[in-house]
Design a protein around this motif. Structure first.
Motif, mmCIF file in Angstrom:
data_model
loop_
_atom_site.group_PDB
_atom_site.id
_atom_site.type_symbol
_atom_site.label_atom_id
_atom_site.label_comp_id
_atom_site.label_asym_id
_atom_site.label_seq_id
_atom_site.Cartn_x
_atom_site.Cartn_y
_atom_site.Cartn_z
ATOM 1 N N ASP A 201 -25.057 10.494 22.607
ATOM 2 C CA ASP A 201 -25.332 9.180 22.024
ATOM 3 C C ASP A 201 -26.362 8.412 22.836
ATOM 4 O O ASP A 201 -27.138 7.625 22.288
ATOM 5 C CB ASP A 201 -24.036 8.366 21.925
ATOM 6 C CG ASP A 201 -23.065 8.956 20.905
ATOM 7 O OD1 ASP A 201 -23.524 9.677 20.003
ATOM 8 O OD2 ASP A 201 -21.851 8.705 21.034
ATOM 9 N N GLN A 208 -30.977 17.250 21.675
ATOM 10 C CA GLN A 208 -31.564 18.149 20.683
ATOM 11 C C GLN A 208 -32.451 19.195 21.344
ATOM 12 O O GLN A 208 -32.383 20.386 21.027
ATOM 13 C CB GLN A 208 -32.404 17.356 19.675
ATOM 14 C CG GLN A 208 -31.612 16.559 18.661
ATOM 15 C CD GLN A 208 -30.982 17.426 17.586
ATOM 16 O OE1 GLN A 208 -29.802 17.746 17.668
ATOM 17 N NE2 GLN A 208 -31.749 17.788 16.579
ATOM 18 N N ASP A 246 -26.801 22.336 11.627
ATOM 19 C CA ASP A 246 -25.818 21.343 12.034
ATOM 20 C C ASP A 246 -24.971 21.784 13.220
ATOM 21 O O ASP A 246 -23.979 21.141 13.566
ATOM 22 C CB ASP A 246 -24.956 20.957 10.834
ATOM 23 C CG ASP A 246 -25.801 20.311 9.755
ATOM 24 O OD1 ASP A 246 -26.709 19.548 10.123
ATOM 25 O OD2 ASP A 246 -25.592 20.585 8.564
ATOM 26 N N VAL A 250 -27.337 16.440 16.700
ATOM 27 C CA VAL A 250 -27.604 15.407 15.703
ATOM 28 C C VAL A 250 -27.608 16.049 14.316
ATOM 29 O O VAL A 250 -28.260 17.074 14.098
ATOM 30 C CB VAL A 250 -28.955 14.705 15.973
ATOM 31 C CG1 VAL A 250 -29.206 13.618 14.928
ATOM 32 C CG2 VAL A 250 -28.972 14.098 17.373
ATOM 33 N N PHE A 251 -26.875 15.463 13.387
ATOM 34 C CA PHE A 251 -26.772 15.991 12.029
ATOM 35 C C PHE A 251 -28.157 16.155 11.418
ATOM 36 O O PHE A 251 -28.981 15.239 11.440
ATOM 37 C CB PHE A 251 -25.912 15.034 11.191
ATOM 38 C CG PHE A 251 -25.744 15.430 9.747
ATOM 39 C CD1 PHE A 251 -25.456 16.738 9.385
ATOM 40 C CD2 PHE A 251 -25.859 14.479 8.744
ATOM 41 C CE1 PHE A 251 -25.287 17.101 8.057
ATOM 42 C CE2 PHE A 251 -25.684 14.824 7.414
ATOM 43 C CZ PHE A 251 -25.408 16.138 7.068
ATOM 44 N N SER A 252 -28.403 17.327 10.844
ATOM 45 C CA SER A 252 -29.746 17.664 10.371
ATOM 46 C C SER A 252 -30.268 16.722 9.295
ATOM 47 O O SER A 252 -31.483 16.515 9.177
ATOM 48 C CB SER A 252 -29.757 19.097 9.827
ATOM 49 O OG SER A 252 -28.908 19.210 8.689
ATOM 50 N N THR A 254 -29.737 13.529 9.057
ATOM 51 C CA THR A 254 -29.828 12.132 9.494
ATOM 52 C C THR A 254 -31.078 11.499 8.909
ATOM 53 O O THR A 254 -31.100 10.316 8.554
ATOM 54 C CB THR A 254 -29.862 12.057 11.028
ATOM 55 O OG1 THR A 254 -28.631 12.591 11.537
ATOM 56 C CG2 THR A 254 -30.036 10.633 11.515
ATOM 57 N N SER A 255 -32.148 12.277 8.819
ATOM 58 C CA SER A 255 -33.386 11.837 8.176
ATOM 59 C C SER A 255 -34.094 13.057 7.612
ATOM 60 O O SER A 255 -33.871 14.187 8.063
ATOM 61 C CB SER A 255 -34.299 11.114 9.168
ATOM 62 O OG SER A 255 -34.842 12.036 10.101
ATOM 63 N N PRO A 279 -24.176 16.055 2.681
ATOM 64 C CA PRO A 279 -23.705 14.870 3.417
ATOM 65 C C PRO A 279 -22.389 14.320 2.875
ATOM 66 O O PRO A 279 -22.151 14.292 1.668
ATOM 67 C CB PRO A 279 -24.845 13.862 3.217
ATOM 68 C CG PRO A 279 -26.043 14.695 2.907
ATOM 69 C CD PRO A 279 -25.520 15.860 2.120
ATOM 70 N N TYR A 285 -20.630 15.090 9.496
ATOM 71 C CA TYR A 285 -21.687 15.323 8.509
ATOM 72 C C TYR A 285 -21.924 14.091 7.642
ATOM 73 O O TYR A 285 -22.351 14.201 6.485
ATOM 74 C CB TYR A 285 -21.380 16.542 7.628
ATOM 75 C CG TYR A 285 -21.071 17.811 8.388
ATOM 76 C CD1 TYR A 285 -21.842 18.203 9.493
ATOM 77 C CD2 TYR A 285 -19.987 18.629 8.032
ATOM 78 C CE1 TYR A 285 -21.552 19.357 10.205
ATOM 79 C CE2 TYR A 285 -19.702 19.794 8.746
ATOM 80 C CZ TYR A 285 -20.486 20.139 9.828
ATOM 81 O OH TYR A 285 -20.194 21.288 10.533
ATOM 82 N N GLY A 287 -23.820 11.144 6.042
ATOM 83 C CA GLY A 287 -25.228 10.901 5.771
ATOM 84 C C GLY A 287 -25.435 10.539 4.315
ATOM 85 O O GLY A 287 -24.487 10.387 3.548
ATOM 86 N N SER A 288 -26.694 10.423 3.935
ATOM 87 C CA SER A 288 -27.051 10.021 2.590
ATOM 88 C C SER A 288 -27.455 11.235 1.752
ATOM 89 O O SER A 288 -28.252 12.069 2.200
ATOM 90 C CB SER A 288 -28.213 9.025 2.628
ATOM 91 O OG SER A 288 -28.709 8.786 1.325
#
Length: 310
Positions: A201, A208, A246, A250-252, A254-255, A279, A285, A287-288
């Protein structure tokens, strides 16, 4: 060429889940997967459906996309009845089924049917599980007596549509399981290196980069295992290499930029296939779905991306 897949966790009732499996195909993903667990980590107290009927239902509402387990293990499965399940999934899917296999972990599944096995026993069971599954799925009747499993006149008729059998996509993280994957697998799947998540964090970029550096080392180890498997004079084809993006800190999704970077870097390390997770609204996991949709829009370009030769 890079193939891109997506994992759909088995949490939703089929009345809702079927639209997502159809959507994965319509968007152009190459393969879609679900976990093979009885319950899983932080989601153990929530809804969790059985893997085999879910994949059979997904096969019935799709036509092109490959479907698979991510991954099945001996933790709660016996090779003989499971081979029958594989035979059935292959049939419903018209040969599109991919059998993801692993040794199993130390989580919920490891003890729900009895005392958990040691790491050494899990590895030995994995080896025997794979050997017996290979025999069961390549011959009409099988006799086998091993350390852990037996099969007596075990019938697998008419055999799989996929030839010579359903492809094995095998998880492996050490020399012994990598050797097993090199000898019996058609694909190798990895989450990359595991390390203490402390500080992620505070400095996710550094975490990464540490993961990607470790992944390069893991890939080198798999190269060595494949080379060793060739020294017996066989002509084994190169394994397809599947990476769960993943596994990174960092969740793949995220962006979109992070997801695209992940696919490109994976291809640069020789991975032929990358996998992301659909997501979730919260928790692991999280996310959008719009990011997943954005990734889907880029699939034609990603699927044309060259893969580095190892």
């Amino acid at each position: 060429m890079v193939a891109v897949g997506v994992v759909l966790l088995p949490q939703d009732r089929w009345s809702r889940a079927k639209d997502r499996w159809r959507q994965a195909e319509e968007w152009g993903f190459d393969h879609a997967w679900t976990y093979d667990h009885l319950a899983w980590r932080t989601l153990a107290d929530g809804p969790w459906f059985a893997t085999v009927p879910l994949l059979a239902a997904a096969a019935a509402v799709t036509e092109r996309i490959a479907l698979g387990t991510f991954v099945a293990s001996p933790n709660f499965r016996h090779p003989v009845p499971f081979a029958k399940d594989v035979l059935g999934l292959d049939d419903v899917a018209g040969g599109r089924f991919l059998l993801g296999l692993g040794a199993g972990g130390e989580g919920f599944d490891a003890s729900v049917t009895g005392p958990a096995w040691s790491r050494g026993e899990r590895t030995r069971r994995y080896e025997e599980f794979v050997v017996l599954l290979d025999r069961l799925l390549t011959q009409p009747a099988t006799e086998f007596t091993g350390e852990f499993y037996e099969a007596h006149d075990a019938r697998m008729i008419p055999g799989t549509i996929a030839r010579p059998r359903t492809p094995f996509v095998m998880a492996a993280a050490g020399p012994r399981t990598m050797s097993l994957a090199a000898r019996y697998g058609q694909g190798w799947v990895t989450y990359g290196p595991s390390f203490d998540s402390e500080g992620v964090d505070d400095d996710p970029h550094a975490a990464q980069e540490r993961w990607w550096a470790g992944l390069a080392d893991v890939s080198d180890q798999m190269d060595a295992a494949e080379a060793a498997a060739e020294r017996d004079g066989s002509t084994l084809p190169r394994l397809r290499r599947y990476l769960s993006l993943d596994g990174a800190p960092v969740f793949s999704l995220t962006s979109l930029d992070l997801a695209l970077e992940g696919v490109e870097r994976a291809a640069g390390l020789g991975f032929t296939d990358v996998v992301v997770h659909w997501p979730r609204p919260d928790g692991i996991y999280a996310g959008s779905e719009s990011v997943l949709e954005g990734l889907a829009e880029r699939l034609p370009a990603l699927q044309a991306m060259p893969v580095a030769q190892r």
